[in-house]
Design a protein around this motif. Structure first.
Motif, PDB file in Angstrom:
ATOM      1  N   ARG A   1      54.556  39.010  83.763  1.00 41.03           N
ATOM      2  CA  ARG A   1      55.500  37.896  83.757  1.00 41.03           C
ATOM      3  C   ARG A   1      56.763  38.213  84.566  1.00 41.03           C
ATOM      4  NH1 ARG A   1      53.248  34.860  79.503  1.00 41.03           N
ATOM      5  NH2 ARG A   1      51.058  34.959  80.065  1.00 41.03           N
ATOM      6  N   LEU A   2      57.188  39.458  84.561  1.00 38.66           N
ATOM      7  CA  LEU A   2      58.343  39.842  85.366  1.00 38.66           C
ATOM      8  C   LEU A   2      58.028  39.729  86.854  1.00 38.66           C
ATOM      9  CD1 LEU A   2      61.207  40.928  85.607  1.00 38.66           C
ATOM     10  CD2 LEU A   2      60.301  43.245  85.253  1.00 38.66           C
ATOM     11  N   GLU A   3      56.840  40.168  87.220  1.00 37.41           N
ATOM     12  CA  GLU A   3      56.403  40.045  88.620  1.00 37.41           C
ATOM     13  C   GLU A   3      56.327  38.576  89.027  1.00 37.41           C
ATOM     14  OE1 GLU A   3      54.608  41.154  92.408  1.00 37.41           O
ATOM     15  OE2 GLU A   3      55.937  42.118  90.964  1.00 37.41           O
ATOM     16  N   LEU A   4      55.791  37.747  88.161  1.00 36.56           N
ATOM     17  CA  LEU A   4      55.701  36.307  88.449  1.00 36.56           C
ATOM     18  C   LEU A   4      57.096  35.705  88.604  1.00 36.56           C
ATOM     19  CD1 LEU A   4      53.957  33.762  88.732  1.00 36.56           C
ATOM     20  CD2 LEU A   4      53.996  33.558  86.237  1.00 36.56           C
ATOM     21  N   SER A   5      58.030  36.160  87.773  1.00 37.49           N
ATOM     22  CA  SER A   5      59.408  35.676  87.866  1.00 37.49           C
ATOM     23  C   SER A   5      60.022  36.037  89.210  1.00 37.49           C
ATOM     24  CB  SER A   5      60.253  36.266  86.732  1.00 37.49           C
ATOM     25  OG  SER A   5      59.770  35.874  85.459  1.00 37.49           O
ATOM     26  N   CYS A   6      59.775  37.257  89.665  1.00 35.51           N
ATOM     27  CA  CYS A   6      60.310  37.689  90.959  1.00 35.51           C
ATOM     28  C   CYS A   6      59.708  36.888  92.102  1.00 35.51           C
ATOM     29  CB  CYS A   6      60.053  39.185  91.159  1.00 35.51           C
ATOM     30  SG  CYS A   6      61.027  40.275  90.090  1.00 35.51           S
ATOM     31  N   LYS A   7      58.397  36.677  92.072  1.00 34.79           N
ATOM     32  CA  LYS A   7      57.736  35.905  93.126  1.00 34.79           C
ATOM     33  C   LYS A   7      58.269  34.476  93.175  1.00 34.79           C
ATOM     34  CE  LYS A   7      53.306  38.343  93.419  1.00 34.79           C
ATOM     35  NZ  LYS A   7      51.844  38.254  93.157  1.00 34.79           N
ATOM     36  N   THR A   8      58.454  33.882  92.004  1.00 36.71           N
ATOM     37  CA  THR A   8      58.935  32.508  91.931  1.00 36.71           C
ATOM     38  C   THR A   8      60.349  32.401  92.479  1.00 36.71           C
ATOM     39  OG1 THR A   8      57.572  32.158  89.960  1.00 36.71           O
ATOM     40  CG2 THR A   8      59.298  30.550  90.392  1.00 36.71           C
ATOM     41  N   GLN A   9      61.195  33.368  92.138  1.00 38.56           N
ATOM     42  CA  GLN A   9      62.571  33.353  92.646  1.00 38.56           C
ATOM     43  C   GLN A   9      62.599  33.441  94.168  1.00 38.56           C
ATOM     44  OE1 GLN A   9      65.551  35.660  90.594  1.00 38.56           O
ATOM     45  NE2 GLN A   9      66.464  36.364  92.503  1.00 38.56           N
ATOM     46  N   ILE A  10      61.798  34.342  94.722  1.00 37.38           N
ATOM     47  CA  ILE A  10      61.769  34.488  96.181  1.00 37.38           C
ATOM     48  C   ILE A  10      61.258  33.207  96.842  1.00 37.38           C
ATOM     49  CG2 ILE A  10      60.674  35.733  98.086  1.00 37.38           C
ATOM     50  CD1 ILE A  10      60.655  38.194  96.196  1.00 37.38           C
ATOM     51  N   ALA A  11      60.243  32.590  96.246  1.00 35.95           N
ATOM     52  CA  ALA A  11      59.706  31.347  96.796  1.00 35.95           C
ATOM     53  C   ALA A  11      60.756  30.243  96.781  1.00 35.95           C
ATOM     54  CB  ALA A  11      58.468  30.918  96.017  1.00 35.95           C
ATOM     55  N   ALA A  12      61.461  30.116  95.652  1.00 30.95           N
ATOM     56  CA  ALA A  12      62.468  29.061  95.533  1.00 30.95           C
ATOM     57  C   ALA A  12      63.638  29.301  96.484  1.00 30.95           C
ATOM     58  CB  ALA A  12      62.968  28.978  94.097  1.00 30.95           C
ATOM     59  N   MET A  13      64.103  30.551  96.592  1.00 25.77           N
ATOM     60  CA  MET A  13      65.240  30.864  97.452  1.00 25.77           C
ATOM     61  C   MET A  13      64.874  30.725  98.929  1.00 25.77           C
ATOM     62  SD  MET A  13      66.880  34.116  95.388  1.00 25.77           S
ATOM     63  CE  MET A  13      68.369  34.233  96.385  1.00 25.77           C
ATOM     64  N   SER A  14      63.594  30.764  99.237  1.00 29.05           N
ATOM     65  CA  SER A  14      63.145  30.664 100.632  1.00 29.05           C
ATOM     66  C   SER A  14      63.101  29.226 101.134  1.00 29.05           C
ATOM     67  CB  SER A  14      61.749  31.292 100.781  1.00 29.05           C
ATOM     68  OG  SER A  14      61.766  32.656 100.423  1.00 29.05           O
ATOM     69  N   CYS A  15      63.282  28.266 100.244  1.00 25.56           N
ATOM     70  CA  CYS A  15      63.131  26.859 100.629  1.00 25.56           C
ATOM     71  C   CYS A  15      64.410  26.243 101.188  1.00 25.56           C
ATOM     72  CB  CYS A  15      62.644  26.042  99.430  1.00 25.56           C
ATOM     73  SG  CYS A  15      60.965  26.474  98.927  1.00 25.56           S
ATOM     74  N   ASN A  16      65.472  27.020 101.230  1.00 24.18           N
ATOM     75  CA  ASN A  16      66.728  26.568 101.846  1.00 24.18           C
ATOM     76  C   ASN A  16      67.211  25.251 101.242  1.00 24.18           C
ATOM     77  OD1 ASN A  16      68.912  26.821 103.605  1.00 24.18           O
ATOM     78  ND2 ASN A  16      67.926  25.556 105.183  1.00 24.18           N
TER      79      ASN A  16
END
Length: 264
Positions: A202-217
């Motif tokens: 779940r921590l890994e999923l949280s990190c992936k989701t954050q990076i995806a969201a922050m990448s959308c500008n």
């Protein structure tokens, strides 16, 4: 033979040489290594998952430094003490795998200081390492990441190879079950292997989701602090069954369908 089955690294079966409790811990730990690899969280032969040996408070099991996670079996795990001395290891032949120094220091630090913790997991995933470099840390911007709203942090001070670093790691972890090693990676703990794996997944999923969201500008939605706090509390041990309790049997069935050699 399944594609992931242990081949050149095959070792003798140890199940008759250890207690039933230790053997079960070995099987579950080998499963955890296979699952970390299966879910894309391994880093060649680097990183470690350790578990305290049942009935032996000063000993824990850890991977031999040289095996890929997909190769690890119950019998290939090493038993070491808190000072890094090898108490038991299989015959690896001319390869003679040993213990990685950094892994021993990080894992022994927590096993020594926190007897209530049985399992420690540490990863170097692209998502975990990326978030570990962010000043903002892990954002509580999804329900999953709100589980880690009070996650701990440890500042980077070099490769962890000195035992003098152990107390600082323990102090940074505090009473949490998850730690972001800044500029380094992720670490989770648990009273059981299933708990620690569930936290890491779940921590890994949280990190992936954050990076995806922050990448959308685009501007991210901020959840009110009181809602974050309430959600965090919903994930605490006193309000729910232990994490991994239902997941683990299903995950073992998945591994058995793919390749049951982790049980050897």
């Amino acid at each position: 033979m399944p594609v992931h089955a242990l081949k050149t690294s095959k070792v003798a079966d140890l199940r008759t040489n250890v207690s039933p409790e230790e053997w079960q811990a070995r099987v579950d730990l080998a499963a955890a290594y296979r699952l970390i690899d299966l879910y894309g969280m391994s880093d060649l032969i680097a990183n470690h998952i350790s578990v305290r040996v049942p009935g032996e408070p000063d000993a824990f099991l850890i991977n031999a430094y040289g095996l890929l996670y997909e190769e690890i079996t119950a019998s290939s795990l090493l038993k070491i003490d808190h000072e890094g001395n090898i108490l038991a290891k299989p015959d690896f032949g001319t390869l003679d795998y040993g213990v990685n120094r950094a892994g021993f220091v990080i894992h022994s630090a927590i096993h020594m200081a926190k007897p209530e913790i049985a399992c420690v997991m540490h990863t170097h995933t692209w998502a975990g390492m990326a978030v570990s470099t962010m000043k903002c840390g892990l954002l509580p911007n999804t329900q999953t990441s709100m589980r880690f709203a009070k996650i701990s942090y440890h500042d980077y001070d070099g490769v962890v190879i000195n035992t003098e670093s152990r107390q600082a790691l323990v102090d940074s972890l505090g009473d949490n079950n998850a730690l972001i090693l800044r500029n380094h990676g992720l670490l989770t703990t648990g009273a059981t292997i299933p708990e620690a794996f569930n936290a890491m997944h779940r921590l890994e999923l949280s990190c992936k989701t954050q990076i995806a969201a922050m990448s959308c500008n685009t501007k991210l939605i901020e959840v009110p602090a009181d809602v974050v706090d309430a959600t965090y509390m919903n994930y605490q041990p006193h309000v729910r069954r232990p994490f991994g309790l239902l997941d683990w049997p299903a995950l073992l069935r998945k591994l058995d369908r793919i390749d049951p050699s982790f049980r050897d």
